[in-house]
Design a protein around this motif. Structure first.
Motif, PDB file in Angstrom:
ATOM      1  N   VAL A 146       0.880  -1.178   0.000  1.00  0.00           N
ATOM      2  CA  VAL A 146       0.000   0.000   0.000  1.00  0.00           C
ATOM      3  C   VAL A 146       0.916   1.227   0.000  1.00  0.00           C
ATOM      4  N   PRO A 147       0.729   2.150  -0.945  1.00  0.00           N
ATOM      5  CA  PRO A 147       1.586   3.338  -0.955  1.00  0.00           C
ATOM      6  C   PRO A 147       1.328   4.239   0.254  1.00  0.00           C
ATOM      7  N   ILE A 148       2.383   4.924   0.712  1.00  0.00           N
ATOM      8  CA  ILE A 148       2.271   5.821   1.871  1.00  0.00           C
ATOM      9  C   ILE A 148       2.019   7.232   1.341  1.00  0.00           C
ATOM     10  N   SER A 149       0.941   7.859   1.791  1.00  0.00           N
ATOM     11  CA  SER A 149       0.645   9.229   1.336  1.00  0.00           C
ATOM     12  C   SER A 149       1.648  10.189   1.969  1.00  0.00           C
ATOM     13  N   SER A 150       1.726  11.427   1.456  1.00  0.00           N
ATOM     14  CA  SER A 150       2.711  12.330   2.039  1.00  0.00           C
ATOM     15  C   SER A 150       2.312  12.731   3.461  1.00  0.00           C
ATOM     16  N   LEU A 151       1.012  12.804   3.746  1.00  0.00           N
ATOM     17  CA  LEU A 151       0.591  13.090   5.122  1.00  0.00           C
ATOM     18  C   LEU A 151       1.058  11.971   6.055  1.00  0.00           C
ATOM     19  N   MET A 152       0.834  10.711   5.645  1.00  0.00           N
ATOM     20  CA  MET A 152       1.254   9.588   6.495  1.00  0.00           C
ATOM     21  C   MET A 152       2.781   9.551   6.619  1.00  0.00           C
ATOM     22  N   ALA A 153       3.486   9.896   5.532  1.00  0.00           N
ATOM     23  CA  ALA A 153       4.955   9.919   5.598  1.00  0.00           C
ATOM     24  C   ALA A 153       5.410  10.944   6.640  1.00  0.00           C
ATOM     25  N   ASN A 154       4.767  12.093   6.668  1.00  0.00           N
ATOM     26  CA  ASN A 154       5.105  13.115   7.664  1.00  0.00           C
ATOM     27  C   ASN A 154       4.852  12.606   9.078  1.00  0.00           C
ATOM     28  N   LEU A 155       3.676  12.008   9.292  1.00  0.00           N
ATOM     29  CA  LEU A 155       3.343  11.529  10.639  1.00  0.00           C
ATOM     30  C   LEU A 155       4.299  10.413  11.063  1.00  0.00           C
ATOM     31  N   LEU A 156       4.577   9.486  10.154  1.00  0.00           N
ATOM     32  CA  LEU A 156       5.441   8.344  10.507  1.00  0.00           C
ATOM     33  C   LEU A 156       6.872   8.803  10.808  1.00  0.00           C
ATOM     34  N   LEU A 157       7.361   9.758  10.030  1.00  0.00           N
ATOM     35  CA  LEU A 157       8.718  10.265  10.292  1.00  0.00           C
ATOM     36  C   LEU A 157       8.753  11.011  11.630  1.00  0.00           C
ATOM     37  N   THR A 158       7.680  11.738  11.928  1.00  0.00           N
ATOM     38  CA  THR A 158       7.629  12.465  13.202  1.00  0.00           C
ATOM     39  C   THR A 158       7.624  11.494  14.386  1.00  0.00           C
ATOM     40  N   GLY A 159       6.848  10.407  14.269  1.00  0.00           N
ATOM     41  CA  GLY A 159       6.834   9.391  15.332  1.00  0.00           C
ATOM     42  C   GLY A 159       8.223   8.794  15.527  1.00  0.00           C
ATOM     43  N   MET A 160       8.904   8.508  14.407  1.00  0.00           N
ATOM     44  CA  MET A 160      10.265   7.963  14.510  1.00  0.00           C
ATOM     45  C   MET A 160      11.216   8.970  15.139  1.00  0.00           C
ATOM     46  N   LEU A 161      11.120  10.231  14.709  1.00  0.00           N
ATOM     47  CA  LEU A 161      11.988  11.273  15.267  1.00  0.00           C
ATOM     48  C   LEU A 161      11.812  11.371  16.777  1.00  0.00           C
ATOM     49  N   PHE A 162      10.560  11.280  17.204  1.00  0.00           N
ATOM     50  CA  PHE A 162      10.292  11.402  18.637  1.00  0.00           C
ATOM     51  C   PHE A 162      10.899  10.230  19.405  1.00  0.00           C
TER      52      PHE A 162
END
Ligand SMILES: [Mn+2]
Length: 332
Positions: A146-162
């Motif tokens: 399933v492709p990751i939308s840019s909104l989901m990419a932002n949220l997922l990267l933010t979760g990882m950063l945290f």
């Protein structure tokens, strides 16, 4: 486990995060909800957490202010997906009542496995080597193609950063995943900015006062500091560690008849001394101040009603004893 059919066969799944949900919990919940909707577009998912942390709320309003996370659900759900915890206790007492039978429950998490995990969920996607639950969820998108939308990419990267403390605790895999997310549309700068929080004025003043009133105690070369303030003891403890203490103990008296203690230590202190602030110091302090105490090796606290001054001197004494006892045990 066949994740695809579990998700696709559910008409109204419930996505649960732990209490005081942090950005990793909230972002992985939202991304799993989107993965579910990709597999079952007409489905009716619900997101529930006992409460959402201030920082996670800031991330939500930064990226997706229209997504609602409820604090309870009155519906009966045919599937429960628990994210970023594998312990029922961490859900909070109210949300815990929403758990379904293990056959209809999936846990997706990166914490150490809790012994009663199988009594909660038959379906487990637990990888304690993953940096974050978000990183596990990215793998699930790939598995399901399933492709990751840019909104989901932002949220997922933010979760990882945290969860990686801005990649402070990271390996090669996390960097590779982060690059993939950026290539998919995540805006790194925006993700970092969504996590920057300036404490309230009152909290900053409390931290500064705690620093101004601190007392330094040298214990076997460890720098132990104590201080007292009105409120924000935990925040003051973290601030005092940042400016150089190995251990901090701060007492607060937010209102009449309420006494609170908070303590923190560096990892270096706990691994070298073996001292556990929860069992060695704050549990007994809880009794002295007429309440209860406990916590973890590096972060613990106590709540009570009295004996603030006695609590501080006793805490120092207990800490010194614990350091000496563990030093003796280590020598054999
Ligand atoms: Mn996490």
């Amino acid at each position: 486990m066949n994740l695809r059919s579990l998700l696709a066969e559910s008409s109204n799944p419930l996505f649960l995060g732990h209490q005081n949900a942090d950005p990793d919990a909230v972002c992985s919940m939202i991304a799993m909800r989107a993965l579910y909707l990709a597999l079952r577009p007409e489905g009716k998912p619900t997101l529930v957490c006992d409460d959402v942390s201030r920082l996670a709320n800031q991330v939500l309003s930064h990226f997706s202010p229209d997504i609602t996370i409820s604090d309870f659900s009155e519906d009966v759900h045919d599937l429960v997906i628990i994210l970023d915890t594998n312990s029922a206790f961490q859900l909070g007492s109210r949300v815990r009542t929403l758990l379904a039978e293990p056959a209809r429950t999936i846990v997706i998490d990166h914490h150490e496995v809790n012994p009663d995990l199988s009594s909660i969920a038959e379906h487990q996607i637990v990888d304690s080597n993953a940096s974050s639950t978000c990183e596990i969820v990215i793998g699930l998108y790939e598995d399901q193609k399933v492709p990751i939308s840019s909104l989901m990419a932002n949220l997922l990267l933010t979760g990882m950063l945290f969860d990686t403390r801005r990649f402070f605790n990271s390996g090669r895999d996390s960097f590779l995943v982060a690059v993939k997310l950026i290539d998919t549309g995540a805006d790194y700068d925006s993700c970092v900015r969504s996590l920057v929080i300036k404490p309230d004025r009152s909290e900053r003043i409390a931290r500064l006062k705690a620093a101004g009133r601190l007392q330094i105690h040298n214990m076997n070369d460890w720098i132990v500091v104590t201080s007292k303030i009105g409120a924000y003891e935990a925040s003051a403890c973290r601030a005092l560690i940042e400016i150089g203490a190995d251990v901090t103990i701060v007492s607060g008296k937010p209102s009449k008849g309420v006494v609170r203690f908070s303590s923190r230590s560096t990892r270096e202190f706990s691994s070298e001394t073996g001292v556990n602030l929860g069992t060695d110091v704050m549990e007994p302090i809880g009794e002295i101040i007429g309440g209860e105490g406990g916590g973890h090796a590096n972060a613990a606290g106590a709540n009570g009603t009295r004996n603030r001054g006695e609590g501080i001197s006793k805490a120092i004494e207990l800490l010194q004893l614990a350091i000496e006892r563990n030093a003796r045990e280590r020598l054999g």
